[in-house]
Write an enzyme that holds these catalytic residues in place. Structure first.
Site, PDB file in Angstrom:
ATOM      1  CG  ASN A   9      37.680  13.325 -28.632  1.00 47.01           C
ATOM      2  OD1 ASN A   9      37.903  13.500 -29.835  1.00 47.01           O
ATOM      3  ND2 ASN A   9      36.691  13.923 -27.989  1.00 47.01           N
ATOM      4  CD1 TRP A  10      43.866  11.734 -30.476  1.00 49.79           C
ATOM      5  CD2 TRP A  10      44.590  11.603 -32.593  1.00 49.79           C
ATOM      6  NE1 TRP A  10      44.806  10.740 -30.528  1.00 49.79           N
ATOM      7  CE2 TRP A  10      45.272  10.638 -31.825  1.00 49.79           C
ATOM      8  CE3 TRP A  10      44.876  11.703 -33.957  1.00 49.79           C
ATOM      9  CZ2 TRP A  10      46.222   9.770 -32.375  1.00 49.79           C
ATOM     10  CZ3 TRP A  10      45.820  10.843 -34.509  1.00 49.79           C
ATOM     11  CH2 TRP A  10      46.486   9.890 -33.724  1.00 49.79           C
ATOM     12  CE  LYS A  11      37.935  17.098 -26.898  1.00 48.31           C
ATOM     13  NZ  LYS A  11      37.612  18.012 -25.819  1.00 48.31           N
ATOM     14  CG  HIS A  94      32.546  14.933 -27.175  1.00 48.47           C
ATOM     15  ND1 HIS A  94      32.622  16.292 -27.012  1.00 48.47           N
ATOM     16  CD2 HIS A  94      33.567  14.397 -26.460  1.00 48.47           C
ATOM     17  CE1 HIS A  94      33.656  16.562 -26.222  1.00 48.47           C
ATOM     18  NE2 HIS A  94      34.245  15.427 -25.868  1.00 48.47           N
ATOM     19  CD  GLU A  96      34.606  19.384 -27.452  1.00 44.94           C
ATOM     20  OE1 GLU A  96      35.070  18.765 -28.432  1.00 44.94           O
ATOM     21  OE2 GLU A  96      35.237  19.545 -26.392  1.00 44.94           O
ATOM     22  CD  GLU A 164      34.126  13.167 -22.271  1.00 40.63           C
ATOM     23  OE1 GLU A 164      35.319  12.926 -22.193  1.00 40.63           O
ATOM     24  OE2 GLU A 164      33.605  13.783 -23.216  1.00 40.63           O
ATOM     25  N   GLY A 170      38.397  20.225 -21.056  1.00 40.16           N
ATOM     26  CA  GLY A 170      39.312  21.230 -21.587  1.00 40.16           C
ATOM     27  C   GLY A 170      39.548  22.412 -20.656  1.00 40.16           C
ATOM     28  CB  SER A 210      40.655  18.367 -16.951  1.00 45.47           C
ATOM     29  OG  SER A 210      40.104  19.483 -17.640  1.00 45.47           O
ATOM     30  N   GLY A 231      41.046  14.016 -23.844  1.00 48.31           N
ATOM     31  CA  GLY A 231      41.135  14.973 -24.941  1.00 48.31           C
ATOM     32  C   GLY A 231      42.547  15.507 -25.081  1.00 48.31           C
ATOM     33  N   GLY A 232      42.783  16.684 -24.505  1.00 46.55           N
ATOM     34  CA  GLY A 232      44.062  17.392 -24.650  1.00 46.55           C
ATOM     35  C   GLY A 232      45.293  16.512 -24.452  1.00 46.55           C
TER      36      GLY A 232
END
Ligand code: PGA
Length: 255
Positions: A9-11, A94, A96, A164, A170, A210, A231-232
């Site tokens: 997920n490149w957000k 998600h 977010e 999640e 994150g 993470s 993610g990251g």
């Protein structure tokens, strides 16, 4: 046997050129790796460019969200049929979206239905906040989000749910493999209660929060966990490729 999935997920990251370069780099490293579904979810505006960079590769494309309708006055939204022209998967609900943009369980449910109707594979996200965890509400929250998200859905085999925990996203503090496995078991149980145990056995449950090349094996070695939403670490060719390789290795060994 459930097919494992690693989704990146490149957000709200990358630019046109870095998105292309990331896709090209991943293609070089993991295109030939089979036995595992590899998915990248760039921002909407780069779906076309990344699709080009991944043409005829084994890496699939997903969106990070999807609206529940096409052909409506909904400024700024992207409809499911539009997404389906370019991508195969859609991340839905998600945390977010839920916590920064007010997405409700009901909206998630509408999106899941619309995505399926358009031929997309939803990656429906569920997970508790730190406060909910501390108040011992984790299972209750997961049950509610699963039950509402899937209400009235004709569930296809292999449907994907991402567990999640919000506090792990994150933060560099992942859940333990054990905690993630027990949350995944609760989700699978809820799906079994709604759709029967046979259907529940087919659904894929991913862990997200993470995830790194160093800790992916801890999650993949849990029988109830079928992959990861990253993610990251999905923004770096080396880290994401290592996660994919390690995940495939662990699940192949478990067979
Ligand atoms: P993270 O994000 O890997 O950076 O924690 C996971 C996610 O939000 O899907």
């Amino acid at each position: 046997m459930r097919r494992p999935v690693i989704a990146g997920n490149w957000k709200c990251h990358t630019r046109l050129e870095s998105a292309r370069a990331l896709a090209a780099g991943l293609r070089e490293r993991v295109d030939a790796l089979d036995g595992i579904e590899k998915v990248v979810c760039p921002p909407f505006v780069y779906l076309s460019a990344v699709r080009e960079a991944l043409a005829a590769s084994s890496i699939r494309l997903g969106s990070q969200d999807v609206h529940w309708e096409d052909d409506v006055a909904a400024t700024g939204e992207v409809g499911p049929q539009m997404v389906a022209e370019l991508a195969d998967y859609a991340v839905i609900g998600h945390s977010e979206r839920r916590h920064q943009f007010g997405e409700t369980d009901e909206m998630v449910n509408r999106k899941v239905k619309a995505a399926l109707a358009a031929g997309l594979k939803p990656i429906m996200c569920v997970g508790e906040t730190l406060e909910e965890r501390q108040a011992d509400l984790t299972e209750q929250v997961l049950m509610r989000q699963t039950r509402s998200g899937l209400a009235g859905v004709e569930l296809p085999d292999g449907f994907i749910i991402a567990y999640e925990p919000v506090w792990a996203i994150g933060t560099g503090t992942p859940a333990t493999g054990e905690d993630a496995a027990s949350a995944s078991a609760a989700i699978r149980q809820e799906v079994a209660a709604m759709f029967g145990p046979d259907k529940a056995e087919t659904i894929r449950i991913l862990y997200g929060g993470s995830v790194t090349p160093e800790n992916i094996a801890e999650f993949m070695s849990q029988a109830n966990i079928d992959g990861a939403l990253v993610g990251g670490a999905s923004l770096r060719v080396d880290a994401f490729s290592s996660i994919v390789e390690e995940a495939a290795r662990v699940k192949a060994g478990a067979r």
